[in-house]
Design an enzyme around this catalytic site. Structure first.
Site, PDB file in Angstrom:
ATOM      1  N   TRP A 177       0.797  -1.147  -0.023  1.00  0.00           N
ATOM      2  CA  TRP A 177       0.142  -0.018   0.045  1.00  0.00           C
ATOM      3  C   TRP A 177       0.947   1.175  -0.008  1.00  0.00           C
ATOM      4  O   TRP A 177       1.880   1.417   0.728  1.00  0.00           O
ATOM      5  CB  TRP A 177      -0.973   0.123   1.276  1.00  0.00           C
ATOM      6  CG  TRP A 177      -1.702   1.280   1.488  1.00  0.00           C
ATOM      7  CD1 TRP A 177      -2.959   1.702   0.782  1.00  0.00           C
ATOM      8  CD2 TRP A 177      -1.445   2.488   2.384  1.00  0.00           C
ATOM      9  NE1 TRP A 177      -3.179   2.776   0.918  1.00  0.00           N
ATOM     10  CE2 TRP A 177      -2.471   3.214   2.043  1.00  0.00           C
ATOM     11  CE3 TRP A 177      -0.416   2.589   3.169  1.00  0.00           C
ATOM     12  CZ2 TRP A 177      -2.521   4.439   2.665  1.00  0.00           C
ATOM     13  CZ3 TRP A 177      -0.541   3.600   3.860  1.00  0.00           C
ATOM     14  CH2 TRP A 177      -1.135   4.596   3.520  1.00  0.00           C
ATOM     15  N   ASP A 345     -16.221  11.361  -2.282  1.00  0.00           N
ATOM     16  CA  ASP A 345     -15.351  10.055  -1.699  1.00  0.00           C
ATOM     17  C   ASP A 345     -16.254   9.424  -0.635  1.00  0.00           C
ATOM     18  O   ASP A 345     -17.518   9.961  -0.416  1.00  0.00           O
ATOM     19  CB  ASP A 345     -13.995  10.279  -1.645  1.00  0.00           C
ATOM     20  CG  ASP A 345     -13.267   9.188  -1.700  1.00  0.00           C
ATOM     21  OD1 ASP A 345     -12.993   8.363  -0.769  1.00  0.00           O
ATOM     22  OD2 ASP A 345     -12.646   8.927  -2.718  1.00  0.00           O
ATOM     23  N   ASP A 346     -15.772   8.576   0.342  1.00  0.00           N
ATOM     24  CA  ASP A 346     -16.170   8.017   1.151  1.00  0.00           C
ATOM     25  C   ASP A 346     -16.839   8.887   2.248  1.00  0.00           C
ATOM     26  O   ASP A 346     -16.257  10.040   2.425  1.00  0.00           O
ATOM     27  CB  ASP A 346     -14.931   7.309   2.087  1.00  0.00           C
ATOM     28  CG  ASP A 346     -15.341   6.105   2.913  1.00  0.00           C
ATOM     29  OD1 ASP A 346     -16.689   5.959   3.251  1.00  0.00           O
ATOM     30  OD2 ASP A 346     -14.475   5.643   3.335  1.00  0.00           O
ATOM     31  N   LYS A 456     -16.751   5.276  -8.127  1.00  0.00           N
ATOM     32  CA  LYS A 456     -15.534   4.880  -7.608  1.00  0.00           C
ATOM     33  C   LYS A 456     -15.429   3.629  -6.966  1.00  0.00           C
ATOM     34  O   LYS A 456     -15.896   3.838  -5.730  1.00  0.00           O
ATOM     35  CB  LYS A 456     -14.499   6.010  -7.001  1.00  0.00           C
ATOM     36  CG  LYS A 456     -13.251   5.410  -6.410  1.00  0.00           C
ATOM     37  CD  LYS A 456     -12.266   6.653  -5.795  1.00  0.00           C
ATOM     38  CE  LYS A 456     -11.261   6.287  -5.041  1.00  0.00           C
ATOM     39  NZ  LYS A 456     -10.719   7.444  -3.937  1.00  0.00           N
ATOM     40  N   TRP A 457     -15.291   2.539  -7.545  1.00  0.00           N
ATOM     41  CA  TRP A 457     -15.612   1.122  -6.888  1.00  0.00           C
ATOM     42  C   TRP A 457     -14.247   0.751  -6.074  1.00  0.00           C
ATOM     43  O   TRP A 457     -13.326   0.600  -6.384  1.00  0.00           O
ATOM     44  CB  TRP A 457     -15.949   0.053  -7.672  1.00  0.00           C
ATOM     45  CG  TRP A 457     -16.218  -1.083  -7.278  1.00  0.00           C
ATOM     46  CD1 TRP A 457     -15.563  -2.095  -6.788  1.00  0.00           C
ATOM     47  CD2 TRP A 457     -17.552  -1.961  -7.401  1.00  0.00           C
ATOM     48  NE1 TRP A 457     -16.162  -3.083  -6.179  1.00  0.00           N
ATOM     49  CE2 TRP A 457     -17.413  -3.007  -6.925  1.00  0.00           C
ATOM     50  CE3 TRP A 457     -18.602  -1.307  -7.968  1.00  0.00           C
ATOM     51  CZ2 TRP A 457     -18.568  -4.093  -6.753  1.00  0.00           C
ATOM     52  CZ3 TRP A 457     -19.976  -2.357  -8.096  1.00  0.00           C
ATOM     53  CH2 TRP A 457     -19.725  -3.436  -7.209  1.00  0.00           C
ATOM     54  N   ASP A 458     -14.379   1.059  -4.515  1.00  0.00           N
ATOM     55  CA  ASP A 458     -12.990   0.652  -3.805  1.00  0.00           C
ATOM     56  C   ASP A 458     -13.266  -0.599  -3.283  1.00  0.00           C
ATOM     57  O   ASP A 458     -14.408  -1.374  -3.354  1.00  0.00           O
ATOM     58  CB  ASP A 458     -13.070   1.654  -2.686  1.00  0.00           C
ATOM     59  CG  ASP A 458     -11.737   2.115  -2.429  1.00  0.00           C
ATOM     60  OD1 ASP A 458     -10.822   1.268  -2.410  1.00  0.00           O
ATOM     61  OD2 ASP A 458     -11.450   3.265  -1.740  1.00  0.00           O
ATOM     62  N   ASN A 460     -11.026  -2.049   0.246  1.00  0.00           N
ATOM     63  CA  ASN A 460      -9.977  -2.079   1.220  1.00  0.00           C
ATOM     64  C   ASN A 460      -9.100  -2.697   1.993  1.00  0.00           C
ATOM     65  O   ASN A 460      -8.577  -2.434   2.899  1.00  0.00           O
ATOM     66  CB  ASN A 460     -10.244  -0.449   1.698  1.00  0.00           C
ATOM     67  CG  ASN A 460     -10.271   0.722   1.369  1.00  0.00           C
ATOM     68  OD1 ASN A 460      -8.992   1.024   0.984  1.00  0.00           O
ATOM     69  ND2 ASN A 460     -11.173   1.263   1.039  1.00  0.00           N
ATOM     70  N   CYS A 505     -10.327   0.905  -7.761  1.00  0.00           N
ATOM     71  CA  CYS A 505      -9.517   1.637  -6.548  1.00  0.00           C
ATOM     72  C   CYS A 505      -9.475   0.242  -5.603  1.00  0.00           C
ATOM     73  O   CYS A 505     -10.390  -0.436  -5.456  1.00  0.00           O
ATOM     74  CB  CYS A 505     -10.153   2.697  -5.949  1.00  0.00           C
ATOM     75  SG  CYS A 505      -9.354   3.104  -4.431  1.00  0.00           S
ATOM     76  N   ASP A 527      -2.570   5.331  -3.115  1.00  0.00           N
ATOM     77  CA  ASP A 527      -3.007   6.164  -1.942  1.00  0.00           C
ATOM     78  C   ASP A 527      -1.932   7.396  -1.707  1.00  0.00           C
ATOM     79  O   ASP A 527      -2.212   8.451  -0.920  1.00  0.00           O
ATOM     80  CB  ASP A 527      -3.349   5.812  -0.934  1.00  0.00           C
ATOM     81  CG  ASP A 527      -4.998   5.298  -0.837  1.00  0.00           C
ATOM     82  OD1 ASP A 527      -5.664   5.707  -1.659  1.00  0.00           O
ATOM     83  OD2 ASP A 527      -5.305   4.527   0.002  1.00  0.00           O
TER      84      ASP A 527
END
Ligand code: GLA
Length: 716
Positions: A177, A345-346, A456-458, A460, A505, A527
């Protein structure tokens, strides 16, 4: 014609030809499929000219196939090299032995070689899709159960690529990351070099791409390079195996670790595509061929030819503190800078006040958006921008309505406590009911609030406790079924919302592979938005992927990941290498910064067609000290963009020359900034001195220098 059928010593053989390469396939006496040549095209009609000396095993093992160039080694053949296929039959019989059935030439560019094992009642189809103009071949395998008994696949890789005995170097991409896509070159020595992922996604740690070149070669623009990229977004493995005679056996495909697939009677299993190629134009030539493939063949067709918009993303500005007022304010500022797509975003949904809640509930948070999302969406549209929103649909927080209702929908191992990553668990996308419920939520999100143009398909966190206790027979299929299920959802969304753009993402560039790029238009690269680190990350990323799928934001200083301070212009120049975005808190930017930003966005729009649709050449790779540069040449060769950078300089070090690439030698090119003119030939032979430091300055800074040059060819 791309595929020629021929005979060698009375046995069927095939020559697959592209503009500059060829791949030769031939059947041995026992129906073994050999791949004796993959490389430069010999323009030879005689297949015998391509055939190598068969490596010699010790006399008592002359029948063994080790060291021989096998196109698809299968467990059951007399060889100990890394196999592509391992099959088990009920009753315990293992291993397969295939006989050739027929070749199918669907059209001049699609060859399918059909094999069958009559004892196992198993079919194997090896597919070769030839792209003559791109110098690429796409390989895959299809496995068919043609009998009445279920069979078990324990491994099913996409292809093997053999190279003749020699000394080679491997190039692979690694990281973690915030430091994705570090290019590593190392010698291949006897044994196996294995790169891969077993984290659920293709991963930050290794990228499903490889290149191989003769030992010690370094040149960016020339030299033989064999390369490949796997279209798979889940666990994968690439093995580069130096055999006992120094032959190289390269295999790529779905990760065999914890893989299994029950192949029911009549069922078929298709492997992911492996895009492979050869060039004698060095690593740069390999990269450009993969870029061209994404641009001409692979990316979602509806947006493939479209210039990617300049975007704004709210993440680093507002983190989870998203609300209508803050986003409307950011949107107005963004529009004023020339932004074309505004992405929230989030933080906008469910109970998402922090990263401990909300994932799984894709409904608008009523406290943050008391009048719904519609207000923001129409304001963004009124400002002349498209509207985009962040989602992370494969994940769930225990503190969510979804998890409270369906705790069993997350991967879990019976009787064991789950391991959390970022306070979240992974939903079991192998389950049709889970996929249907998430898809329905996404449909409502995309339909109920006015037009959402972009998601935006994340993703994590890596997957742990990957189990489905209620379905004991499918435990080892889950890894694969999840990825196929994800592709299904993307396909459905794209069909139902044709205007929709999707950005992939995964905590930055953790899932940036060709599998994703079949369904997503672009990728959030990392990131880490520090301009210095970013140079290296983008350099590595561009080995495998095109500028138009590489999203880069200009963010604030000190940088959120590194604390470093780079000038605004430098940050813009770095972000201009692909799809330009802005991700800082622009409400805090000074008038002067906003003026600079407006002008730089404008300049980017001017060079965007060349950056996004041209050919990319690295002139010098990024280094901690000294200059590096990258060049883009328009399809017609008439416009050239050169971006030069120096993170840190050394007092007294002479300017390095940047020899331009890809120009028309006889044409004259003119630099826009000062009218300086030179011929393509001179710019390619002698190059430009990278004079990044302004010598007229009393205290010239050697650090953080960057330059954007635009060159135009005289009209003929
Ligand atoms: C990941 C992404 C970021 C941002 C955050 C939001 O880390 O890579 O860009 O979207 O999630 O939580």
């Amino acid at each position: 014609m791309a595929v020629h059928r021929t005979l060698f010593e009375g046995r069927p053989a095939w020559v697959l030809e592209t503009r500059a390469t060829s791949m030769v396939l031939g059947l041995g006496a026992d129906d073994t499929l050999y791949l004796p040549h993959w490389g430069a095209r010999g323009h030879s009609e005689r297949i015998a000219d391509y055939l190598p000396t068969i490596p010699t095993n010790r006399p008592s093992e002359a029948t063994f196939l080790d060291g021989q160039p096998l196109a698809y080694p299968v467990y059951g053949m007399p060889t100990f090299k890394e196999p592509c296929l391992v099959v088990a039959a009920p009753g315990g019989a293992r291993g397969a032995r295939f006989s050739f059935v027929e070749d199918r030439l669907e059209d001049p560019e699609h060859l399918e070689l059909v094999f069958a094992d009559p004892q196992l009642e198993l079919g194997l189809r090896l597919r070769f899709e030839v792209h003559p103009a791109l110098d690429l071949i796409v390989r895959s395998a299809i496995i068919d159960n043609i009998g009445p008994r279920p069979l078990s696949l324990e491994r099913a890789l996409s292809a093997a690529l053999p190279l003749p005995p020699d000394a080679y170097d491997a190039l692979t991409l690694h990281g973690q990351w915030a430091r994705e896509f570090e290019l590593q070159q190392r010698p291949l020595l006897p044994g196996r070099l294995v790169s891969g992922s077993s984290r659920g996604t293709s991963s930050h740690e290794a990228h499903p791409w490889f290149a191989v070149r003769p030992r010690g070669e370094q040149d960016e623009h020339s030299g033989r390079v064999w390369f490949g990229s796997l279209a798979w977004s889940g666990n994968w493995q690439c093995t580069l195996e130096v055999e006992r005679n120094d032959a190289l056996n390269i295999t790529l495909g779905i990760q065999p670790f914890d893989f299994a697939w029950q192949l029911e009677p009549g069922a078929t299993f298709g492997t992911p595509a492996l895009v492979c190629g050869f060039t004698d134009e060095g690593l740069g030539g390999a990269s450009r061929r993969l870029h061209a493939f994404e641009e001409a063949v692979w990316l979602p067709a509806n947006h493939r030819p479209t210039l990617r918009p300049v975007l704004y993303n709210s993440w680093e500005a507002t983190h989870f503190d998203v609300d209508a007022a803050s986003q409307i304010e950011l949107a107005r500022r963004a529009a004023d800078l020339g932004v074309e797509l505004f992405v929230v975003d989030d933080g906008w949904f469910g109970g998402r006040a922090h990263d401990r809640a909300g994932l799984g509930d894709w409904t608008v948070n009523p406290t943050k958006f008391p009048r719904g999302l519609g207000e923001l969406i129409s304001e963004v549209h009124r400002l002349g921008m498209r509207f985009g929103i962040w989602v992370e649909p494969e994940m769930v927080n225990p503190d969510s309505d979804l998890y409270r209702a369906h705790p069993d929908w997350a991967y879990h191992a019976e009787g064991r406590s789950p391991t959390f990553g970022r306070n979240q668990l992974v939903l079991n996308f192998a389950r049709a009911d889970v996929r249907a419920a998430i898809l329905e939520q996404l449909r409502r999100l995309l339909s109920d609030h006015g037009q959402i143009d972009f998601i935006k398909w994340d993703h994590n966190r890596a997957w742990t406790e990957v189990g489905w206790p209620e379905q004991p027979d499918q435990q080892r299929e889950v890894w694969t079924r999840h990825v196929v299920g994800l592709y299904d959802i993307w396909a459905t969304l794209r069909a139902e919302f044709p205007q929709l753009w999707i950005e992939s993402c995964a905590g930055g560039g953790g899932r940036a592979d060709l599998g994703v790029l079949r369904w997503c238009d672009q990728v959030w690269t990392s990131d880490n938005t520090d301009a210095a680190d970013r140079l290296a990350i983008q350099y590595g990323y561009s080995r495998a992927h095109a500028p138009r799928v590489m999203v880069n934001w200009v963010t604030d200083v000190p940088n959120e990941q590194t604390g470093r301070l780079a000038p605004l212009r430098f940050r813009f120049h770095v972000a201009m290498q692909g799809v330009l975005g802005i991700g800082g808190n622009i409400t805090q930017w000074s008038d002067d910064e906003r003026d600079q930003a407006r002008a730089l966005v404008e300049q980017y729009k001017q060079i965007r067609p060349v950056v996004q649709h041209g050919r990319q050449f690295w002139l010098r790779p990024p280094t901690a000290i000294g200059a590096c540069g990258v060049e883009y040449v328009s399809g017609d060769g008439a416009t050239v963009v050169v971006l030069l950078y120096q993170i840190r300089g050394l007092r007294g070090q002479g300017a390095r020359r940047m020899r331009l690439q890809g120009l028309a030698p006889e044409r004259r090119y003119r630099r826009a900034s000062d009218g300086y003119e030179s011929t393509g030939a001179a710019l390619m032979a002698a190059g430009l001195p990278a004079t990044l430091v302004d010598s007229g300055d009393r205290h010239p800074s050697l650090d953080w220098q960057s330059q954007l040059q635009i060159w135009t060819a005289e009209t003929r």
